[in-house]
Motif scaffolding. Sequence first.
Motif, PDB file in Angstrom:
ATOM      1  N   ILE A 128       0.806  -1.218   0.000  1.00  0.00           N
ATOM      2  CA  ILE A 128       0.000   0.000   0.000  1.00  0.00           C
ATOM      3  C   ILE A 128       0.842   1.271   0.000  1.00  0.00           C
ATOM      4  CG2 ILE A 128      -0.258  -0.025   2.513  1.00  0.00           C
ATOM      5  CD1 ILE A 128      -2.872   1.132  -0.080  1.00  0.00           C
ATOM      6  N   GLU A 129       1.975   1.267   0.719  1.00  0.00           N
ATOM      7  CA  GLU A 129       2.770   2.491   0.747  1.00  0.00           C
ATOM      8  C   GLU A 129       3.397   2.782  -0.610  1.00  0.00           C
ATOM      9  OE1 GLU A 129       5.497   2.624   4.012  1.00  0.00           O
ATOM     10  OE2 GLU A 129       3.901   2.933   5.487  1.00  0.00           O
ATOM     11  N   GLN A 130       3.774   1.752  -1.349  1.00  0.00           N
ATOM     12  CA  GLN A 130       4.300   1.959  -2.689  1.00  0.00           C
ATOM     13  C   GLN A 130       3.208   2.446  -3.643  1.00  0.00           C
ATOM     14  OE1 GLN A 130       7.471   2.217  -1.866  1.00  0.00           O
ATOM     15  NE2 GLN A 130       7.990   1.319  -3.858  1.00  0.00           N
ATOM     16  N   ARG A 131       2.003   1.981  -3.439  1.00  0.00           N
ATOM     17  CA  ARG A 131       0.887   2.445  -4.262  1.00  0.00           C
ATOM     18  C   ARG A 131       0.574   3.916  -3.973  1.00  0.00           C
ATOM     19  NH1 ARG A 131      -1.691  -2.172  -6.560  1.00  0.00           N
ATOM     20  NH2 ARG A 131      -0.831  -4.073  -5.611  1.00  0.00           N
ATOM     21  N   ILE A 132       0.651   4.288  -2.705  1.00  0.00           N
ATOM     22  CA  ILE A 132       0.427   5.697  -2.350  1.00  0.00           C
ATOM     23  C   ILE A 132       1.514   6.565  -2.968  1.00  0.00           C
ATOM     24  CG2 ILE A 132       0.367   7.325  -0.429  1.00  0.00           C
ATOM     25  CD1 ILE A 132      -0.875   5.038   1.253  1.00  0.00           C
TER      26      ILE A 132
ATOM     27  N   ALA B 209      15.039  -2.183  -0.131  1.00  0.00           N
ATOM     28  CA  ALA B 209      15.869  -1.182   0.545  1.00  0.00           C
ATOM     29  C   ALA B 209      15.665   0.192  -0.074  1.00  0.00           C
ATOM     30  CB  ALA B 209      17.340  -1.593   0.471  1.00  0.00           C
ATOM     31  N   ILE B 210      15.535   0.252  -1.393  1.00  0.00           N
ATOM     32  CA  ILE B 210      15.292   1.521  -2.076  1.00  0.00           C
ATOM     33  C   ILE B 210      13.938   2.097  -1.645  1.00  0.00           C
ATOM     34  CG2 ILE B 210      14.890   2.609  -4.318  1.00  0.00           C
ATOM     35  CD1 ILE B 210      16.814   0.538  -5.524  1.00  0.00           C
ATOM     36  N   ALA B 211      12.921   1.243  -1.579  1.00  0.00           N
ATOM     37  CA  ALA B 211      11.591   1.693  -1.150  1.00  0.00           C
ATOM     38  C   ALA B 211      11.647   2.264   0.254  1.00  0.00           C
ATOM     39  CB  ALA B 211      10.597   0.538  -1.223  1.00  0.00           C
ATOM     40  N   PHE B 212      12.398   1.588   1.122  1.00  0.00           N
ATOM     41  CA  PHE B 212      12.564   2.076   2.493  1.00  0.00           C
ATOM     42  C   PHE B 212      13.234   3.446   2.490  1.00  0.00           C
ATOM     43  CE2 PHE B 212      14.792   2.625   6.492  1.00  0.00           C
ATOM     44  CZ  PHE B 212      13.867   2.199   7.436  1.00  0.00           C
ATOM     45  N   ALA B 213      14.265   3.594   1.668  1.00  0.00           N
ATOM     46  CA  ALA B 213      14.992   4.861   1.601  1.00  0.00           C
ATOM     47  C   ALA B 213      14.088   5.993   1.127  1.00  0.00           C
ATOM     48  CB  ALA B 213      16.194   4.721   0.668  1.00  0.00           C
ATOM     49  N   ILE B 214      13.260   5.726   0.127  1.00  0.00           N
ATOM     50  CA  ILE B 214      12.356   6.747  -0.391  1.00  0.00           C
ATOM     51  C   ILE B 214      11.305   7.120   0.648  1.00  0.00           C
ATOM     52  CG2 ILE B 214      10.610   7.276  -2.135  1.00  0.00           C
ATOM     53  CD1 ILE B 214      13.433   7.225  -3.243  1.00  0.00           C
ATOM     54  N   ASN B 215      10.667   6.120   1.226  1.00  0.00           N
ATOM     55  CA  ASN B 215       9.539   6.363   2.130  1.00  0.00           C
ATOM     56  C   ASN B 215       9.951   6.893   3.485  1.00  0.00           C
ATOM     57  OD1 ASN B 215       7.963   5.419   0.069  1.00  0.00           O
ATOM     58  ND2 ASN B 215       7.523   3.441   0.996  1.00  0.00           N
ATOM     59  N   TYR B 216      11.161   6.560   3.926  1.00  0.00           N
ATOM     60  CA  TYR B 216      11.575   6.939   5.282  1.00  0.00           C
ATOM     61  C   TYR B 216      12.747   7.904   5.298  1.00  0.00           C
ATOM     62  CZ  TYR B 216       8.409   3.341   6.930  1.00  0.00           C
ATOM     63  OH  TYR B 216       7.289   2.615   7.193  1.00  0.00           O
ATOM     64  N   GLY B 217      13.157   8.389   4.143  1.00  0.00           N
ATOM     65  CA  GLY B 217      14.218   9.385   4.100  1.00  0.00           C
ATOM     66  C   GLY B 217      15.576   8.844   4.484  1.00  0.00           C
TER      67      GLY B 217
ATOM     68  N   SER C 185       5.759  11.242   6.303  1.00  0.00           N
ATOM     69  CA  SER C 185       4.492  11.680   6.891  1.00  0.00           C
ATOM     70  C   SER C 185       3.384  11.707   5.853  1.00  0.00           C
ATOM     71  CB  SER C 185       4.660  13.072   7.504  1.00  0.00           C
ATOM     72  OG  SER C 185       5.569  13.049   8.581  1.00  0.00           O
ATOM     73  N   HIS C 186       3.725  12.109   4.631  1.00  0.00           N
ATOM     74  CA  HIS C 186       2.733  12.170   3.566  1.00  0.00           C
ATOM     75  C   HIS C 186       2.224  10.775   3.216  1.00  0.00           C
ATOM     76  CE1 HIS C 186       1.595  14.148  -0.549  1.00  0.00           C
ATOM     77  NE2 HIS C 186       0.685  14.388   0.369  1.00  0.00           N
ATOM     78  N   ILE C 187       3.141   9.827   3.087  1.00  0.00           N
ATOM     79  CA  ILE C 187       2.769   8.464   2.686  1.00  0.00           C
ATOM     80  C   ILE C 187       2.173   7.686   3.854  1.00  0.00           C
ATOM     81  CG2 ILE C 187       3.677   6.247   1.879  1.00  0.00           C
ATOM     82  CD1 ILE C 187       5.663   7.838   0.173  1.00  0.00           C
ATOM     83  N   GLN C 188       2.852   7.692   4.988  1.00  0.00           N
ATOM     84  CA  GLN C 188       2.360   6.915   6.129  1.00  0.00           C
ATOM     85  C   GLN C 188       1.063   7.503   6.674  1.00  0.00           C
ATOM     86  OE1 GLN C 188       4.297   6.156  10.291  1.00  0.00           O
ATOM     87  NE2 GLN C 188       5.365   4.868   8.805  1.00  0.00           N
ATOM     88  N   GLY C 189       0.954   8.841   6.658  1.00  0.00           N
ATOM     89  CA  GLY C 189      -0.289   9.462   7.099  1.00  0.00           C
ATOM     90  C   GLY C 189      -1.449   9.116   6.184  1.00  0.00           C
ATOM     91  N   SER C 190      -1.197   9.071   4.888  1.00  0.00           N
ATOM     92  CA  SER C 190      -2.240   8.683   3.939  1.00  0.00           C
ATOM     93  C   SER C 190      -2.608   7.210   4.099  1.00  0.00           C
ATOM     94  CB  SER C 190      -1.775   8.970   2.505  1.00  0.00           C
ATOM     95  OG  SER C 190      -1.573  10.360   2.319  1.00  0.00           O
ATOM     96  N   ASN C 191      -1.613   6.394   4.407  1.00  0.00           N
ATOM     97  CA  ASN C 191      -1.870   4.981   4.706  1.00  0.00           C
ATOM     98  C   ASN C 191      -2.789   4.871   5.917  1.00  0.00           C
ATOM     99  OD1 ASN C 191      -1.776   2.219   4.978  1.00  0.00           O
ATOM    100  ND2 ASN C 191       0.384   2.103   5.478  1.00  0.00           N
ATOM    101  N   ALA C 192      -2.532   5.693   6.933  1.00  0.00           N
ATOM    102  CA  ALA C 192      -3.395   5.698   8.117  1.00  0.00           C
ATOM    103  C   ALA C 192      -4.812   6.109   7.755  1.00  0.00           C
ATOM    104  CB  ALA C 192      -2.821   6.646   9.172  1.00  0.00           C
TER     105      ALA C 192
END
Length: 627
Positions: free
Chosen positions: A406-410, A456-464, A546-553
Motif C-alpha cells: 500500500i505504501e508503494q501504491r500511495i 531497501a530503495i523503497a525504504f529509503a524513499i519512504n523513510y528518508g 508523513s505524507h505516505i504513512q499518514g495517507s496509509n493511516a
Amino acid sequence: MQLITDTVQLEDAIAHFRNQDGFAFDVETTGAHRGVPAVNEVVWISLATNGRTVVIPMGHPNGYHLLRKATRRKNKRTGEWEHLAAEWEEPPPQLRPSTVFDALEELLFSERMKVAHNAPFDLLSVAKYYKGKYPPPPYGDTIVGAWMLNENRPIGLKSLDKERWNLVYDLEEVGRCIEKHGFGTVADYAYMDAASTWLQWLKIRPGITAEGLEDMWALEMDVLACLLHMGSAGVPVDIKALEQLRASLRERMTQCEGDVYRAAGKVFNIGSTPQKQRILYEEQGLRPRKLTKKGAPSTDAEALEPYKGRNDVVDAILSYQEVSKILSTYVEGYLGNPEDDKPTQIFGGRIYPILKQYGTVTGRFSSSRPNVQNWPRAETEWGKAIRDLIDPLEGFCLLVADYAQIEQRILAHFAGKGALWQGFWDGVDAHTATAAAVFGVAPEDVTKQMRQVAKAIAFAINYGAGPQKVADMSHTTLRRAKQILAEHERQFPEVYAYKKRLLRTVRSRRPEPYLRTLLGRKRRLPDLLSHDHGRRGKAERQVVNSHIQGSNADITKLALVRLNKSRLPGMQILLTVHDEIAAMCPVDIAEEGAKVLHDAMAGPDMQLLSVPVTTDVKICNRWSEAK
C-alpha cells in the motif's frame, strides 16, 4: 463544585444537564486492572457542562482526614517486616453505583454530545453498568481533538491545561491510585478533570473547524465508534497455546544463550550492555553504526542488523534478543509473570488491547495493554506464532486481509505517471518492477537479492534513509548503494520530482510548515524552518514519510469505519495490525463476511488512489493460514 451524595441532589443535577446540548464526563476507577475498562470498577463519576460541574462518589473507601500513614514495622517474634496500611477516618455516605447509573442513563444514552478526554476508556468503563451496552454517539474526545490541532505537543489533559491557562493541579497524580488519597482530594481532582475537559472542548471544537479539519474529525469520531465495538468484546486468545509457546521460547532462550557463548568463545552476562559492547566493538572489532543517548555504541537490533549474516556473534545475539523480546512482550506480557511483577492481560479468555487512534504523529494507531501494533511481520516465524494465538470462538472463523504494497501504491499515486505508476497498472509487483528497472533485467529474471535491494530503495524513499542504510539492508558496499540509488533516480524521475515538489510546497507554508495527507489530515513540521542543521534535516526526511504513512493511516481508518458500518450480524472486528484487518465471523456466513471486508478495504467505491488497490481476504481458523 457540587458534591452529590443523595438522590435529591442527583435529580436536581440531572434536571440541569437535561437542558444542555452536551456535557463532559470523567470516571475514576480502581481495582487491580483499573486501566482495563472491561474489568475495572468505577468509583467516581463527574460531569460538567455550561454553568455546572458535579462530582459523584460511589464507594470511595477513605474519609477526609488521614489518621495514620502507611508504615512498616518489624515483627518481634518472627523478625520479618510487616506493612501496615494507612488508616483514614470513615468516609461520608455515598450513593450506590446502581442508583447513580440508573439515574444517569437518560443523559448517557441520549442524543446529547458526550465529551471525554480519551472517550473510549470512559465510555467502555461505564458500559459494564448497562449490561455491556456503551452510550451512543454523538461523541467528542478532547485528546483526539488536541492531537489533530497539534500532533507535536503533549496531549494529556493536565499538559493542555497548563499550556492554555497556565493551570497546574494534581501534583500527587491522584488518578493513578485514588484509594491512596482522602475523600476531599479525590473529589477536587475529579472536579478538575471534568470541568477542564468541558472548557477544553469549548476551545478545541471550534479549532477543528478553523483548521479545515471537519472531514477528518468526522472520520476520527467514526473511528472512535469502531474502537468501542472492538474494545467492548475483546479478542479471544488460546491460553493453552500461549503456555506451550512460553515453554518453547524458554527452551529456545537457553539454546540461543549457548550459541552466543560459543560464538564469542567465552561466557559473559548477555543482559549487560557494557559487556556486549566490549565483546562486539572491542573483541570483534565491529564499527559502531549507532550510539546510545549517552554516546556509547548501541547494541540494539537496529545497530547490529547491518552485520547480520557477516558475524557469528552478531547473529547469535540477534537471535537471543529476538526470542527474549517475543517471550517477554508477547507471551509473558499477556499471561503475566509474577517474578517480573507483570500482571496478566487476559480476562475471561480475552485480551483487551487499548488501541489509540491518536498514538502517532502520522495518524497510525498505537496500542498498549497489550501492545499489538509492534507484532512481528505476518510472514515471519514469530509473527505467525503470535497471530495464531488469536482463537475464534466455536462456530466462528477468522477473516484476515491486508493491503498489498500500500505504501508503494500511495507513492505512485502522489508521484504520478511513470514507471512505478505504470507497473501497478500492468500488474507487476512493485519491488520486482523496481529491481528490473535498476538492474536492467526482465521481471522474470529478478533474483531474490535484487528484490531485497528494491525493498531497501523503497525504504529509503519512504523513510528518508540514505545510501548507508540501503547498503546495510542490501548487504552491499556504500559505493554500490550510491550507484544503485543514482540508477533508480534515472529510471524513476517522477518519484524524485514528487519529493522535491512536496518539500518545496510544505516549506513555503506559513506561519508553520505543514502538509495534508490523502484525506486532509494536517502534519505540522515546524523544524523545516529551524536554524539547527540536524533538526532541519530530520524534518526534511519526515516530509515524504508523513505524507505516505499518514495517507496509509487515512485509508486504514476509513476501511475500519466502512467495515464497522457494514459488518454482518455476528461479525466482530478484532484488530488492525500494520496494514492488516482481522475480524471474527460466523462460519455459516463466512463468504458473505469476506466480501464485506473486501469491499470495506478495496471495494469499487473505495478508489482513492490513481492506481489499483488490492486486498485478498482469507477465511481461516488460524491467522497464519492467511499468508
